[in-house]
Motif scaffolding. Structure first.
Motif, short mmCIF file in Angstrom:
data_model
loop_
_atom_site.label_atom_id
_atom_site.label_comp_id
_atom_site.label_asym_id
_atom_site.label_seq_id
_atom_site.Cartn_x
_atom_site.Cartn_y
_atom_site.Cartn_z
N ASN A 144 21.47 28.14 -19.46
CA ASN A 144 20.64 27.03 -19.95
C ASN A 144 19.78 27.45 -21.14
N LEU A 145 19.61 28.77 -21.29
CA LEU A 145 18.86 29.28 -22.46
C LEU A 145 19.82 29.67 -23.59
N HIS A 146 21.09 29.37 -23.42
CA HIS A 146 22.13 29.77 -24.37
C HIS A 146 22.21 31.29 -24.50
N ALA A 147 21.95 31.96 -23.38
CA ALA A 147 22.13 33.41 -23.31
C ALA A 147 23.40 33.68 -22.50
N LEU A 148 24.10 34.74 -22.85
CA LEU A 148 25.35 35.07 -22.15
C LEU A 148 25.07 35.87 -20.89
N MET A 382 31.40 25.98 -14.83
CA MET A 382 30.26 25.74 -15.73
C MET A 382 30.24 26.70 -16.92
N LEU A 383 30.79 27.92 -16.70
CA LEU A 383 30.74 28.93 -17.76
C LEU A 383 31.48 28.45 -19.00
N GLU A 384 32.72 28.00 -18.80
CA GLU A 384 33.53 27.57 -19.94
C GLU A 384 32.89 26.35 -20.60
N GLU A 385 32.30 25.47 -19.79
CA GLU A 385 31.58 24.31 -20.35
C GLU A 385 30.51 24.78 -21.33
N HIS A 386 29.77 25.81 -20.92
CA HIS A 386 28.72 26.33 -21.80
C HIS A 386 29.32 26.99 -23.03
N LEU A 387 30.35 27.82 -22.79
CA LEU A 387 30.93 28.56 -23.92
C LEU A 387 31.44 27.62 -25.01
#
Ligand SMILES: Cc1ncc(COP(=O)(O)O)c(C=O)c1O
Length: 459
Positions: A144-148, A382-387
């Motif tokens: 949510n912080l755009h951190a990996l 959710m990971l791929e959604e963020h990526l």
């Protein structure tokens, strides 16, 4: 007994027979009882179970103390902590007990973790090292912080992050390490702190499931820059929803206190909003329940500890059952979950799963199987959604994201490594609140199955 049965089909049938015996009446019951023979016959094979009474499933536990505290908070008309003192009193009390200089309460463990990372300056383009073996909330606060979230594989013996693999995962973008103390079992926090200190990377401990677990007399959640606790209803200290940030760095904790309160200066003499923040405040109602639950928790924790140690010590006398590996000999696990290593070679080749089935038939809720972890947050959609989100695409190069995707293979967590180790496990948060007799029945059920292992092995 027909020897042509496979063990699996036999166990299935005998479980059904057992269930039938439980519901049979009159003559049928007598027949079953006769067939069962002595109390020494395994219940799985028709004998009398060690325990017929179930274990309590009541959780959370409360009485008029919680009710009165709630009514008092209601009548005070100070429902928000800004005008009350229940939240602030609990913070002081809990910090002192935990051995931290300060505690900031929040409305959840997730928000406690998120506030910690944000106050440490973690943001877009940063990397945070963590464990794949956790509840997704640990990871959500990073993405949510755009951190990996950089996943480090787990130690097959414990399921905790493998501290020996952390150094290799550190890059120039690593801004924090978030080890997870899962289900009352401390991660290898001393080794993790040594690595973190060497690279000057702050540690945020996810101790959400492990309040009162200790390493060398120090409570987990107090080793890192911050430590986060959850008081969500399923945990061992509860207020429905709720969380705590523990820490001893004055400036960081000032920021955390501000963060959960929309960035207001925690110094009440000052006005304005000098810090980043949001509203993650705990209500006075939650804190009222939490205050009463905490009194109850201390006694529950003491009983769980006493029973857990007793059961574990007695079961360890059975050749082939071994307490789970601890990273320090002086480790206090909280017995939120109970786990023991199982060596089928000492049980005539009977699998942990079949051993557990026999113990369950004796009336003791336990499961068994290979020490495999499966799943893992690195496999969540959710990971791929963020990526693929604009935020991540702006924060990271395409090459880094591709490299990251390729790194999401974790042999131990994914169960790809040869791992013949087996274990027995149970959720014991409530079970270990029982009486000495309850514990003796648990121990006897294990001993009974172990005594009859020849019979079980022949099935
Ligand atoms: C390991 C872990 N981390 C974080 C959290 C999040 O806590 P909460 O549900 O209080 O937001 C939980 C809660 O289940 C948890 O188990």
């Amino acid at each position: 007994m027909r020897t042509s049965y496979s063990r699996r089909s036999f166990l299935k049938q005998s479980s059904a027979a057992l269930a039938a015996a439980g519901t049979a009446t009159g003559a049928a019951r007598t027949l079953y009882a006769q067939a069962a023979g002595s109390a020494n016959t395994l219940a799985l094979l028709g004998g009398t179970p060690v325990r017929t009474k179930g274990f309590s499933k009541v959780w959370p536990i409360f009485d008029q103390n919680e009710e009165q505290a709630l009514v008092q908070a209601l009548r005070s008309r100070n429902w928000c902590c800004l005008r009350g003192n229940v939240v602030y009193d609990f913070e002081k009390n809990f910090a002192r007990d935990m051995g931290a200089s300060q505690c900031v309460l929040s409305n959840g463990g997730t928000t406690a973790l998120g506030a910690s990372l944000q106050c440490l300056g973690v943001g877009a383009g940063d990397e945070v090292i963590t464990s794949p073996h956790t509840f997704i909330a640990t990871i959500n606060v990073m993405t949510n912080l755009h951190a990996l979230p950089v996943f480090v594989d787990i130690d097959p013996d414990t399921g905790s992050i493998d501290a020996d693999r952390i150094e290799a995962a550190i890059t120039e973008n690593t801004r924090a390490i978030v080890p997870v103390h899962l289900s009352g079992f401390p991660a290898d926090i001393r080794k993790i702190m040594t690595i973190a200190d060497k690279y000057k990377i702050p540690v945020v401990e996810d101790a959400c499931q492990s309040v009162y677990a200790e390493v060398d007399g120090q409570k987990v959640g107090t080793f890192g820059a911050t430590g986060c606790i959850s008081f969500q209803e399923w945990k061992s200290l509860v207020s429905g929803e709720g969380g705590a940030i523990l820490g001893s760095d004055k400036e960081l904790m000032r920021r955390c206190a501000a963060f959960v309160n929309n960035g207001r200066d925690p110094d009440k003499e000052k006005s304005g909003y000098p810090f980043p923040g949001s509203n993650h405040r705990m209500t006075e109602f939650q804190a009222a329940v939490l205050t009463e639950q905490y009194k109850r928790f201390k006694e529950q924790d003491r009983i769980r500890q006493q029973n857990g140690r007793y059961v574990e010590g007695e079961l360890a006398k059975i050749p082939g059952l071994k307490p789970r590996k601890r990273y320090s000999p002086n480790t206090r696990i909280t017995y939120f979950y109970f786990e023991m290593d199982y060596d089928r070679n000492r049980f005539k080749g009977v699998s942990a799963s079949d051993f557990a089935k026999a113990v369950r038939a004796e009336g003791i809720p336990i499961s068994g199987g290979p020490r495999q972890y499966g799943g893992g947050c690195h496999r969540e959609g959710m990971l791929e959604e963020h990526l693929r989100s604009r935020g991540f695409e702006r924060a990271f190069s395409r090459a880094r994201l591709d490299q990251y995707r390729a790194s999401l293979r974790l042999p131990v967590m994914d169960g790809l490594t040869e791992n013949k180790r087996e274990r027995l496990s149970a959720e014991t948060k409530i079970v270990f609140l029982g009486t000495k007799q309850d514990m003796d029945e648990i121990i006897e059920a294990f001993h009974k199955v172990a005594r009859n292992i020849d019979t079980l092995a022949r099935v």
